[in-house]
Design a protein around this motif. Structure first.
Motif, PDB file in Angstrom:
ATOM      1  N   GLU A 127       0.850  -1.187   0.000  1.00 17.46           N
ATOM      2  CA  GLU A 127       0.000   0.000   0.000  1.00 17.46           C
ATOM      3  C   GLU A 127       0.886   1.238   0.000  1.00 17.46           C
ATOM      4  O   GLU A 127       1.772   1.393   0.835  1.00 17.46           O
ATOM      5  N   ASP A 130      -0.575   7.131  -1.053  1.00 14.61           N
ATOM      6  CA  ASP A 130      -1.887   7.625  -1.470  1.00 14.61           C
ATOM      7  C   ASP A 130      -3.007   6.631  -1.169  1.00 14.61           C
ATOM      8  O   ASP A 130      -4.134   6.826  -1.596  1.00 14.61           O
ATOM      9  N   ASP A 132      -3.430   3.713  -2.329  1.00 13.51           N
ATOM     10  CA  ASP A 132      -3.616   2.730  -3.391  1.00 13.51           C
ATOM     11  C   ASP A 132      -2.812   1.483  -3.057  1.00 13.51           C
ATOM     12  O   ASP A 132      -1.696   1.566  -2.521  1.00 13.51           O
ATOM     13  N   ARG A 133      -3.369   0.320  -3.414  1.00 11.91           N
ATOM     14  CA  ARG A 133      -2.685  -0.945  -3.185  1.00 11.91           C
ATOM     15  C   ARG A 133      -2.330  -1.622  -4.496  1.00 11.91           C
ATOM     16  O   ARG A 133      -2.999  -1.432  -5.517  1.00 11.91           O
ATOM     17  N   HIS A 157       1.260   0.982 -10.295  1.00  9.40           N
ATOM     18  CA  HIS A 157       1.309   2.219  -9.513  1.00  9.40           C
ATOM     19  C   HIS A 157       2.570   2.993  -9.876  1.00  9.40           C
ATOM     20  O   HIS A 157       3.629   2.408 -10.131  1.00  9.40           O
TER      21      HIS A 157
END
Length: 390
Positions: A127, A130, A132-133, A157
């Motif tokens: 993770e 931000d 996000d994962r 990402h």
């Protein structure tokens, strides 16, 4: 107050890096309604890494600037260990290919293995700051240094790799910053100083000690394991791994695996899928000027061989361990064994130097050990190194 027994301190130190599934189950989505209460304890190769980052910070210690520049490259790791529960730790991106460094005890079941086979997480997620994962996969781990390498797909990402520094240049008193996820509080910053260098600490993941550890007073807690320790220029000099505590929380005594050791593990895991270490098979203790005077040694400093393990390279080469012992100023000293003063081209001033010298060598190498037999007679003994046993 009476100090806590050492056994209690050691157990607490081994808790860094994981928090119970009671917290993680609902918070991370790793489980589907169920929770398990599992506490997770916490030939030299050189290569040019592929970091896309450079140390752009100045020499002035500016924690806010370090955080702004480096926090995007630090991740929180969630590991599903199957029957052994879940763990949560930290890690950091080191190159544009999505390579992440962390602790082995964060992404494996080593804490619960109890002599059984160590296996990696069934599922692993990184993770980012931000929130996000991205799914991650384990490249490999090194139980001797408590280092693991995992990787995310750069397409999942945007990555902000952090630059690696030089742990050998760390000095006592210099400021440091730790970024990680203590108690699952993502992207937390703590600051402090280097309290000591070249510490030899017990490994949480093997029976061998970790040499060269960096002691810090920056508060690190459960969940910080695997996160980066930055110097004033924003370069990683260590991987936060352990605390010594009587309460289970930060008490100003934390330890980081030196990045020089982690870099070696990274290179070998990427090249060979495993990490090899040279092995001698001896137990040594420091010789100080006072002990040298007391026992008439011909060198003021060195490493006294207390024990030689049977069947090891040291035994085959003819190194000699202690045959008796005496107590001096409360310290038990093994006598009658060889006093090591040099290994190859490396001067040996103490037991820690032996470990560090051997760490830079490779299995199969033949290396001259210069010793003082009976503490006085200088001899050179050729030792053919083996590979460190698991």
């Amino acid at each position: 107050m009476r100090p806590a027994p050492p056994a209690i301190v050691a157990v607490v130190a081994a808790l860094l890096g994981g928090i119970t599934a009671l917290v993680l189950g609902a918070a991370t989505g790793l489980t589907s309604g169920e929770t398990r209460t599992v506490v997770v304890p916490g030939a030299a190769v050189t290569t040019e890494l592929r970091p896309a980052a450079v140390p752009a910070l100045g020499n002035r210690f500016d924690p806010a600037a370090i955080y702004a520049a480096r926090a995007p490259g630090v991740v929180t790791l969630y590991a599903d260990l199957g029957a052994d529960g879940q763990s949560q730790g930290s890690g950091f991106v080191v190159d544009a290919a999505g390579t992440i460094l962390t602790n082995a005890h964060v992404v494996t079941n080593v804490a619960a293995a109890a002599g059984q086979k160590v296996v990696g997480a069934r599922r692993l997620y990184a993770e980012f700051k931000d929130r996000d994962r991205a799914p991650a996969r384990i490249v490999g781990w090194d139980l001797f240094s408590d280092v693991a390498v995992v990787r995310v797909d750069p397409a999942d990402h945007a990555l902000a790799p952090v630059p690696l520094g030089d742990s050998a240049s760390a000095v006592v008193g210099e400021p440091v910053a730790a970024i990680g996820s203590p108690f699952n509080e993502q992207s937390s910053l703590s600051v402090g100083v280097v309290s000591a260098t070249d510490r030899t600490i017990e490994s949480l993941t093997s029976s061998f000690s970790v040499v060269g550890a960096i002691q810090i007073d920056a508060p690190i807690n459960r969940g910080n394991s695997g996160g980066p320790l930055f110097d004033a220029r924003g370069r990683v000099i260590g991987i936060n791994a352990q605390i010594r505590s009587t309460s289970g929380s930060a008490e100003g005594v934390g330890f980081a695996i030196p990045i020089d050791v982690a870099r070696r593990a990274l290179v070998q895991l990427e090249r060979f899928g495993r990490v090899s270490y040279a092995y001698v098979g001896i137990t040594t203790q420091d010789v100080t000027p006072g002990l040298a005077r007391r026992f008439g040694f011909a060198a003021a400093r060195g490493a006294l061989v207390a024990r030689v393990e049977p069947g090891t390279p040291a035994a085959k080469a003819g190194l000699r361990g202690g045959s008796r012992s005496e107590t001096v100023n409360g310290l038990r000293v093994a006598l009658g064994g060889d006093l090591i003063v040099r290994i190859g081209s490396v001067r040996i001033d103490g037991a820690g130097d032996v470990s560090r010298a051997v760490l830079e060598l490779s299995p199969g190498q033949k290396v001259p050990f210069v010793v003082l037999r009976q503490g006085t007679r200088r001899e050179t003994i050729e030792v053919t190194l083996a590979e460190r046993p698991a």
